[in-house]
Scaffold this motif. Structure first.
Motif, PDB file in Angstrom:
ATOM      1  N   SER A  18       0.841  -1.201   0.000  1.00 47.50           N
ATOM      2  CA  SER A  18       0.000   0.000   0.000  1.00 47.50           C
ATOM      3  C   SER A  18       0.878   1.254   0.000  1.00 47.50           C
ATOM      4  CB  SER A  18      -0.926  -0.014   1.209  1.00 47.50           C
ATOM      5  OG  SER A  18      -0.203  -0.284   2.399  1.00 47.50           O
ATOM      6  N   LYS A  33      -2.480   3.620   1.642  1.00 42.81           N
ATOM      7  CA  LYS A  33      -1.841   3.348   2.921  1.00 42.81           C
ATOM      8  C   LYS A  33      -2.493   4.209   3.997  1.00 42.81           C
ATOM      9  CE  LYS A  33       2.741   3.035   5.025  1.00 42.81           C
ATOM     10  NZ  LYS A  33       4.199   3.238   4.792  1.00 42.81           N
ATOM     11  N   VAL A  34      -3.089   3.554   4.961  1.00 45.73           N
ATOM     12  CA  VAL A  34      -3.782   4.287   6.023  1.00 45.73           C
ATOM     13  C   VAL A  34      -3.142   3.949   7.361  1.00 45.73           C
ATOM     14  CG1 VAL A  34      -5.963   4.353   4.755  1.00 45.73           C
ATOM     15  CG2 VAL A  34      -5.483   2.422   6.276  1.00 45.73           C
ATOM     16  N   LYS A  36      -2.409   2.469  10.896  1.00 49.22           N
ATOM     17  CA  LYS A  36      -2.775   1.222  11.571  1.00 49.22           C
ATOM     18  C   LYS A  36      -3.571   0.287  10.656  1.00 49.22           C
ATOM     19  CE  LYS A  36      -2.786   3.328  16.170  1.00 49.22           C
ATOM     20  NZ  LYS A  36      -3.579   3.559  17.406  1.00 49.22           N
ATOM     21  N   GLN A  37      -3.098   0.181   9.429  1.00 47.47           N
ATOM     22  CA  GLN A  37      -3.764  -0.698   8.459  1.00 47.47           C
ATOM     23  C   GLN A  37      -3.651  -2.151   8.900  1.00 47.47           C
ATOM     24  OE1 GLN A  37      -2.060  -0.648   4.488  1.00 47.47           O
ATOM     25  NE2 GLN A  37      -4.118  -0.676   3.608  1.00 47.47           N
ATOM     26  N   THR A  38      -4.770  -2.851   8.956  1.00 51.87           N
ATOM     27  CA  THR A  38      -4.777  -4.243   9.417  1.00 51.87           C
ATOM     28  C   THR A  38      -4.524  -5.188   8.245  1.00 51.87           C
ATOM     29  OG1 THR A  38      -7.144  -4.577   9.084  1.00 51.87           O
ATOM     30  CG2 THR A  38      -6.437  -3.647  11.207  1.00 51.87           C
ATOM     31  N   GLU A  41      -7.772  -5.719   6.298  1.00 52.86           N
ATOM     32  CA  GLU A  41      -8.090  -4.595   5.403  1.00 52.86           C
ATOM     33  C   GLU A  41      -7.237  -4.656   4.139  1.00 52.86           C
ATOM     34  OE1 GLU A  41      -9.342  -1.252   8.794  1.00 52.86           O
ATOM     35  OE2 GLU A  41      -7.289  -1.334   7.993  1.00 52.86           O
ATOM     36  N   TYR A  42      -5.955  -4.924   4.330  1.00 56.57           N
ATOM     37  CA  TYR A  42      -5.042  -4.970   3.180  1.00 56.57           C
ATOM     38  C   TYR A  42      -5.432  -6.102   2.233  1.00 56.57           C
ATOM     39  CZ  TYR A  42      -0.760  -5.677   0.494  1.00 56.57           C
ATOM     40  OH  TYR A  42       0.141  -5.841  -0.533  1.00 56.57           O
ATOM     41  N   GLN A  45      -8.562  -5.298   0.246  1.00 58.40           N
ATOM     42  CA  GLN A  45      -8.284  -4.344  -0.830  1.00 58.40           C
ATOM     43  C   GLN A  45      -7.590  -5.027  -2.012  1.00 58.40           C
ATOM     44  OE1 GLN A  45      -9.141  -1.072  -1.254  1.00 58.40           O
ATOM     45  NE2 GLN A  45     -10.428  -1.437   0.552  1.00 58.40           N
TER      46      GLN A  45
END
Length: 298
Positions: A18, A33-34, A36-38, A41-42, A45
């Motif tokens: 990300s 890229k956000v 505390k991306q889990t 979630e990744y 996506q």
């Protein structure tokens, strides 16, 4: 899209591909890229992007993400696992073809990366370790010895060194390091060392075997009396003694003779003759049995 292709299971990605949203952000390929991306979630996506691109974009999509991680082979392995764990999402003919296209593209990209890594140019040693150079290559005995030591078998080592000598002698040498010995002479000395040490090792092993055999022979049981006493005892167990209707010992005469010869010696320490043992063990040679007062009775 996200509702239609909900993630079934995550893959253990170590690296996220990300990126932050900039002018270069590709909405078809990139994952934002956000903080505390889990992992979930990744992975979701990635699944969304995998169904959002066309079949023809798949190879480029894979190459794009490989450029965003430090270890692209590791990322490819995890992405392959993610698609395998969620292959139920690829129902229908077109999506099955999509899944196949992804798998083939991943394998192709991975093989290409590994091939490029294997062909990467090895760092050239310092000049002080280079014995000679030709237009095509350099000859460093230090490097050659290090490569040779990676080979486990002495024959392989000698073959490798002999090949290096042949290459050296057939190359047009344009530079020799006068501070180092001749490359081929060093290789020949190493071959001689390997052969000498191998010969000594073989002699040491042979000597140890002889000592073991001698030690084994010295541990044999001594028979302090006529040989026919023990042979008659075994003969009785092979013919007369039948506790359950079968001979107590069921073995060929030759095998019993071998056993006695391997485990007993006469009172002078001499090996028992196998021919004599077989004769004494024969049921038809009762004339060789001991007298009744010396016979072992069962």
């Amino acid at each position: 899209m996200s509702e239609k292709y909900l993630l079934k299971e995550t893959a253990p990605f170590v690296q996220f591909s990300s990126v932050k949203i900039t002018d270069d952000f590709n909405p078809d390929y990139d994952i934002e890229k956000v903080p505390k991306q889990t992992l979930e979630e990744y992975c979701q996506q990635l699944i969304n992007r995998s169904f959002g691109i066309t079949h023809s974009q798949i190879p480029e999509f894979i190459c794009h993400h490989c450029q965003l991680v430090k270890d692209p082979v590791q990322w490819l392995n995890k992405f392959e696992k993610l698609l395998s764990l969620n292959d139920d999402l690829f129902n229908g003919v077109r999506n099955q073809h999509r899944h196949t296209k992804f798998m083939v593209s991943i394998e192709t990209k991975r093989n290409k990366i590994l091939d490029e890594q294997s062909k990467a140019v090895k760092a050239k040693p310092a000049k002080k370790y280079i014995n000679a150079e030709s237009e095509d290559r350099y000859f460093s005995f230090k490097e050659t010895r290090e490569n040779m030591e990676l080979l486990g078998d002495n024959k392989e080592k000698i073959y490798f060194l002999t090949s290096e000598i042949y290459d050296y002698k057939t190359e047009d040498i344009i530079m020799k390091n006068q501070k180092l010995p001749e490359f081929d002479a060093e290789c020949e000395k190493m071959i001689g060392k390997i052969q000498t040490l191998a010969k000594l090792r073989a002699e040491i092993e042979a000597s140890r075997c002889t000592e073991i055999i001698a030690e084994k022979n010295s541990e044999k049981i001594i028979l302090n009396g006529p040989l026919n006493i023990i042979t008659n005892a075994f003969k009785q167990m092979m013919t007369s003694v039948k506790p359950n209707g079968k001979p107590y010992l069921q073995k060929r005469i030759k095998d019993i003779a071998d056993f006695l010869a391997d485990n007993f010696v006469d009172e002078n320490g001499n090996t028992l003759p196998k021919d004599t043992l077989q004769t004494f063990l024969s049921p038809g040679r009762n004339d060789k049995d001991p007298n009744s007062d010396q016979m072992i009775k069962f």
